[in-house]
Design a protein around this motif. Sequence first.
Motif, PDB file in Angstrom:
ATOM      1  N   TYR A  54       0.856  -1.195   0.000  1.00  0.00           N
ATOM      2  CA  TYR A  54       0.000   0.000   0.000  1.00  0.00           C
ATOM      3  C   TYR A  54       0.882   1.231   0.000  1.00  0.00           C
ATOM      4  N   ARG A  55       0.483   2.200  -0.790  1.00  0.00           N
ATOM      5  CA  ARG A  55       1.192   3.480  -0.846  1.00  0.00           C
ATOM      6  C   ARG A  55       0.183   4.610  -0.656  1.00  0.00           C
ATOM      7  N   PRO A  56       0.272   5.337   0.463  1.00  0.00           N
ATOM      8  CA  PRO A  56      -0.634   6.471   0.681  1.00  0.00           C
ATOM      9  C   PRO A  56      -0.354   7.583  -0.340  1.00  0.00           C
ATOM     10  N   VAL A  57      -1.409   8.312  -0.694  1.00  0.00           N
ATOM     11  CA  VAL A  57      -1.276   9.420  -1.642  1.00  0.00           C
ATOM     12  C   VAL A  57      -1.944  10.657  -1.049  1.00  0.00           C
ATOM     13  N   ASP A  58      -1.144  11.660  -0.700  1.00  0.00           N
ATOM     14  CA  ASP A  58      -1.631  12.968  -0.248  1.00  0.00           C
ATOM     15  C   ASP A  58      -2.689  12.915   0.854  1.00  0.00           C
ATOM     16  N   GLY A  59      -2.631  11.950   1.726  1.00  0.00           N
ATOM     17  CA  GLY A  59      -3.582  11.885   2.831  1.00  0.00           C
ATOM     18  C   GLY A  59      -5.010  11.620   2.412  1.00  0.00           C
ATOM     19  N   LYS A  60      -5.232  11.265   1.171  1.00  0.00           N
ATOM     20  CA  LYS A  60      -6.589  11.008   0.653  1.00  0.00           C
ATOM     21  C   LYS A  60      -6.681   9.581   0.139  1.00  0.00           C
ATOM     22  N   GLY A  61      -6.340   8.634   0.986  1.00  0.00           N
ATOM     23  CA  GLY A  61      -6.340   7.251   0.537  1.00  0.00           C
ATOM     24  C   GLY A  61      -5.010   6.915  -0.096  1.00  0.00           C
ATOM     25  N   GLY A  62      -5.042   6.049  -1.107  1.00  0.00           N
ATOM     26  CA  GLY A  62      -3.800   5.657  -1.745  1.00  0.00           C
ATOM     27  C   GLY A  62      -4.004   4.555  -2.746  1.00  0.00           C
ATOM     28  N   LEU A  63      -2.928   3.803  -2.985  1.00  0.00           N
ATOM     29  CA  LEU A  63      -2.931   2.753  -3.993  1.00  0.00           C
ATOM     30  C   LEU A  63      -2.598   1.414  -3.341  1.00  0.00           C
ATOM     31  N   LEU A  64      -3.437   0.426  -3.594  1.00  0.00           N
ATOM     32  CA  LEU A  64      -3.216  -0.936  -3.130  1.00  0.00           C
ATOM     33  C   LEU A  64      -2.669  -1.736  -4.305  1.00  0.00           C
ATOM     34  N   SER A  69       1.597 -13.414 -10.142  1.00  0.00           N
ATOM     35  CA  SER A  69       2.438 -14.072 -11.152  1.00  0.00           C
ATOM     36  C   SER A  69       2.161 -13.523 -12.543  1.00  0.00           C
ATOM     37  N   LYS A  70       1.074 -12.812 -12.727  1.00  0.00           N
ATOM     38  CA  LYS A  70       0.704 -12.227 -14.025  1.00  0.00           C
ATOM     39  C   LYS A  70       0.984 -10.730 -14.085  1.00  0.00           C
ATOM     40  N   GLY A  71       1.636 -10.176 -13.056  1.00  0.00           N
ATOM     41  CA  GLY A  71       1.937  -8.745 -13.033  1.00  0.00           C
ATOM     42  C   GLY A  71       1.356  -8.084 -11.798  1.00  0.00           C
ATOM     43  N   VAL A  72       1.508  -6.776 -11.747  1.00  0.00           N
ATOM     44  CA  VAL A  72       1.013  -5.995 -10.609  1.00  0.00           C
ATOM     45  C   VAL A  72      -0.312  -5.346 -10.997  1.00  0.00           C
ATOM     46  N   HIS A  73      -1.301  -5.498 -10.132  1.00  0.00           N
ATOM     47  CA  HIS A  73      -2.617  -4.881 -10.338  1.00  0.00           C
ATOM     48  C   HIS A  73      -2.784  -3.804  -9.274  1.00  0.00           C
ATOM     49  N   VAL A  74      -3.222  -2.622  -9.700  1.00  0.00           N
ATOM     50  CA  VAL A  74      -3.299  -1.462  -8.810  1.00  0.00           C
ATOM     51  C   VAL A  74      -4.764  -1.073  -8.593  1.00  0.00           C
ATOM     52  N   TYR A  75      -5.110  -0.834  -7.331  1.00  0.00           N
ATOM     53  CA  TYR A  75      -6.469  -0.438  -6.957  1.00  0.00           C
ATOM     54  C   TYR A  75      -6.401   0.849  -6.141  1.00  0.00           C
ATOM     55  N   THR A  76      -7.245   1.812  -6.471  1.00  0.00           N
ATOM     56  CA  THR A  76      -7.325   3.078  -5.753  1.00  0.00           C
ATOM     57  C   THR A  76      -8.257   2.909  -4.563  1.00  0.00           C
ATOM     58  N   VAL A  77      -7.741   3.183  -3.371  1.00  0.00           N
ATOM     59  CA  VAL A  77      -8.543   3.032  -2.157  1.00  0.00           C
ATOM     60  C   VAL A  77      -8.657   4.378  -1.449  1.00  0.00           C
ATOM     61  N   LYS A  78      -9.786   4.592  -0.785  1.00  0.00           N
ATOM     62  CA  LYS A  78     -10.005   5.836  -0.044  1.00  0.00           C
ATOM     63  C   LYS A  78      -9.602   5.699   1.418  1.00  0.00           C
ATOM     64  N   GLU A  79      -9.489   4.463   1.887  1.00  0.00           N
ATOM     65  CA  GLU A  79      -9.117   4.223   3.276  1.00  0.00           C
ATOM     66  C   GLU A  79      -8.021   3.165   3.323  1.00  0.00           C
ATOM     67  N   SER A  80      -7.284   3.150   4.397  1.00  0.00           N
ATOM     68  CA  SER A  80      -6.155   2.237   4.535  1.00  0.00           C
ATOM     69  C   SER A  80      -6.601   0.769   4.402  1.00  0.00           C
TER      70      SER A  80
END
Length: 95
Positions: A54-64, A69-80
């Motif tokens: 998880y990487r927080p982004v500007d105090g407004k949630g972040g990226l999970l 094995s097929k690559g990295v999938h990114v999801y935008t989350v509003k809460e930790s």
Amino acid sequence: MKLIAEQPYIKVEREMTSISQNYVEDDRRLYLYHDRILSKHHEFPIEQVWDMSYRPVDGKGGLLYLHTSKGVHVYTVKESPDEFIEAFKKLKKSS
């Protein structure tokens, strides 16, 4: 199969008309089961998911990040997603 944990995430979609451009948030969920992780359009067998981070982004949630094995999938989350990640790590450790 019994649900272990779930994590809300959003998908931001851009809508274009002839005179404007709008961004629409679609609320979605990730579901963690003993044998898989499900999103709205993907299914990841648990043995193909290596890690989560998880990487927080500007105090407004972040990226999970789901590292698979097929690559990295990114999801935008509003809460930790700490509880979701912890549940995943416990599951992997017990496997």
